[in-house]
Design a protein around this motif. Sequence first.
Motif, PDB file in Angstrom:
ATOM      1  N   UNK A   1      42.202  49.779  33.425  1.00 16.59           N
ATOM      2  CA  UNK A   1      41.416  50.898  33.958  1.00 16.59           C
ATOM      3  C   UNK A   1      40.794  50.434  35.272  1.00 16.59           C
ATOM      4  N   UNK A   2      40.507  51.349  36.191  1.00 13.53           N
ATOM      5  CA  UNK A   2      39.881  50.925  37.448  1.00 13.53           C
ATOM      6  C   UNK A   2      38.395  50.711  37.179  1.00 13.53           C
ATOM      7  N   UNK A   3      38.080  49.482  36.782  1.00 12.28           N
ATOM      8  CA  UNK A   3      36.721  49.111  36.414  1.00 12.28           C
ATOM      9  C   UNK A   3      36.491  47.729  37.026  1.00 12.28           C
ATOM     10  N   UNK A   4      35.455  47.618  37.860  1.00  6.65           N
ATOM     11  CA  UNK A   4      35.270  46.363  38.614  1.00  6.65           C
ATOM     12  C   UNK A   4      35.142  45.151  37.702  1.00  6.65           C
ATOM     13  N   UNK A   5      34.401  45.320  36.589  1.00  2.78           N
ATOM     14  CA  UNK A   5      34.190  44.167  35.696  1.00  2.78           C
ATOM     15  C   UNK A   5      35.516  43.721  35.087  1.00  2.78           C
ATOM     16  N   UNK A   6      36.292  44.705  34.623  1.00  3.22           N
ATOM     17  CA  UNK A   6      37.584  44.386  33.981  1.00  3.22           C
ATOM     18  C   UNK A   6      38.511  43.713  34.998  1.00  3.22           C
ATOM     19  N   UNK A   7      38.522  44.278  36.197  1.00  4.28           N
ATOM     20  CA  UNK A   7      39.421  43.753  37.234  1.00  4.28           C
ATOM     21  C   UNK A   7      39.001  42.344  37.667  1.00  4.28           C
TER      22      UNK A   7
ATOM     23  N   UNK B   1      33.894  43.011  46.914  1.00 11.97           N
ATOM     24  CA  UNK B   1      33.136  43.242  45.680  1.00 11.97           C
ATOM     25  C   UNK B   1      33.734  42.466  44.512  1.00 11.97           C
ATOM     26  N   UNK B   2      35.043  42.256  44.566  1.00  9.30           N
ATOM     27  CA  UNK B   2      35.689  41.517  43.477  1.00  9.30           C
ATOM     28  C   UNK B   2      35.445  40.011  43.627  1.00  9.30           C
ATOM     29  N   UNK B   3      35.088  39.592  44.845  1.00  9.85           N
ATOM     30  CA  UNK B   3      34.778  38.174  45.104  1.00  9.85           C
ATOM     31  C   UNK B   3      35.904  37.253  44.667  1.00  9.85           C
ATOM     32  N   UNK B   4      37.154  37.608  44.985  1.00 13.88           N
ATOM     33  CA  UNK B   4      38.288  36.820  44.479  1.00 13.88           C
ATOM     34  C   UNK B   4      38.285  35.396  45.046  1.00 13.88           C
ATOM     35  N   UNK B   5      38.568  34.436  44.162  1.00 11.76           N
ATOM     36  CA  UNK B   5      38.668  33.033  44.561  1.00 11.76           C
ATOM     37  C   UNK B   5      39.751  32.375  43.714  1.00 11.76           C
ATOM     38  N   UNK B   6      40.581  31.586  44.305  1.00  7.73           N
ATOM     39  CA  UNK B   6      41.600  30.908  43.510  1.00  7.73           C
ATOM     40  C   UNK B   6      42.854  30.676  44.334  1.00  7.73           C
ATOM     41  N   UNK B   7      43.792  29.891  43.793  1.00  2.16           N
ATOM     42  CA  UNK B   7      44.968  29.494  44.582  1.00  2.16           C
ATOM     43  C   UNK B   7      46.099  30.531  44.586  1.00  2.16           C
TER      44      UNK B   7
END
Length: 437
Positions: free
Chosen positions: A372-378, A407-413
């Motif tokens: 679902x388009x939900x920030x926490x889930x994503x 907003x998702x603050x993505x971090x990783x390789x």
Amino acid sequence: MDLQTFRDLLTPAGRDLLAEACTAYEEHTAIALGTRLRRRHPPDLVAAAMTQAALRRRAHAKWGEDAGRMFFTRDGLEQATTGAVAAYRAGRIVDADCRLDPPETIAPETTGPGPESSPERGARIVDLCCGIGGDLIALARAGVQVTGVDTDPLTVAIARANLAELDLAGHASVEQADAREVDRAAYSAAVADPARRSLRGRIFDPAGYSPPWSFVEELLRGDACVKTAPIIPHRLIPAGVEAEWISVGGEVKEAALWAGRLRTGDGDRRRATVLPAGGVPAGEAGEWAGQTGGWADRVTMTDADDPGAAPVSPPLAYLYEPDGAVIRAGLVTGVAPLVDGSLLHPKIAYLTSDQLVSTPFASAYRIVAVLPYDLKVLTRELRNREVGNLTVKKRGVDVDPQTLRKRLGVRGPRAATVVVTRSEQGTLALLVDPTPA
Ligand SMILES: C[S@@+](CC[C@H](N)C(=O)[O-])C[C@H]1O[C@@H](n2cnc3c(N)ncnc32)[C@H](O)[C@@H]1O
């Protein structure tokens, strides 16, 4: 560059200077090169040669190897038809040649030898806004007898020089005139590419085109092809005209309006043509349509191929994103039978299917996760997958990709693609992997 400076550039001394500028030109050393050249040549000529060197580099993307021999103005290059599209359209005109009447009166003679491999054809075409010669060159190269017309004297001189440089003067000539005053009875058909740019920048309203839209409508009552912007509203397309949206390498370049005997059928028609990045393969330009199994049949579809409706379903194994030309032509439901697919939503241009099918009309993605388009889930999902490089695609939802990434603050390789879209199940976030083309 003024007309006299351009003429000076065509003299032997001017050509030597141009060759030197083209060989040595690099953007980051251009100032030093200019200083060096001005020690031996007039400043105006050096400026013109340096500009040509820079424009030839830029033109390579549109014109490939030809660009290295051509002349440009900045505006002329920006407005010129991409070589791949010009060659494709010229192929259609060659194909229509047999349907056209010979001209009523004889058009101005061209001089010099024609391209060795191109047979003479009966029809004479007038290119009513020829610019620096993008379409003119492609038509001449396809063996069409063509006369270019443009109001601007420098542009006319450049178009003539380009024909000569490419050994095409035998098939084409260029006149300085207003398109509206040309006697079209002297030609079998007209092509036109009205200017969509003024001193104040790009013109989006067709009423502001030069020559204006009223002239385009007049042309489209005869045998004609007019190039317009891909965003042309469908309601402006006159009845009985075939509208063709053309993309190259996934980018929609134009909508071409075909009228009279240049059409492929009798009535209104919408067509999407999806050219590969390299354009029409050599030797196949004339094989564009009407020959079942021909090359062009595989890259073009029309409303006759489109059932006009498609089933709707929740996401299946694959997501299909139609090419922009298909979307602009309003032929999204025409992709459904090709991929055995359904729409995700009746009004959204994404399809889904359990089959992986290779088609030029849509890019396929494997659906990895349906959320679902939900920030926490994503956020949780992307963190688990160690995604730091996120591509965001979206349709039918008010999402700004850059803001979403923040907003998702993505971090990783790892890298991933998320598609945020309306669906019958509400707004969804699909994690997808592109599949090899
Ligand atoms: C979009 S450009 C044509 C580009 C050309 N098809 C090519 O591929 O290089 C439009 C050209 O129309 C010319 N033009 C504008 N109004 C005109 C008119 N009334 N008659 C003839 N040419 C005109 C401009 O000078 C400009 O060079």
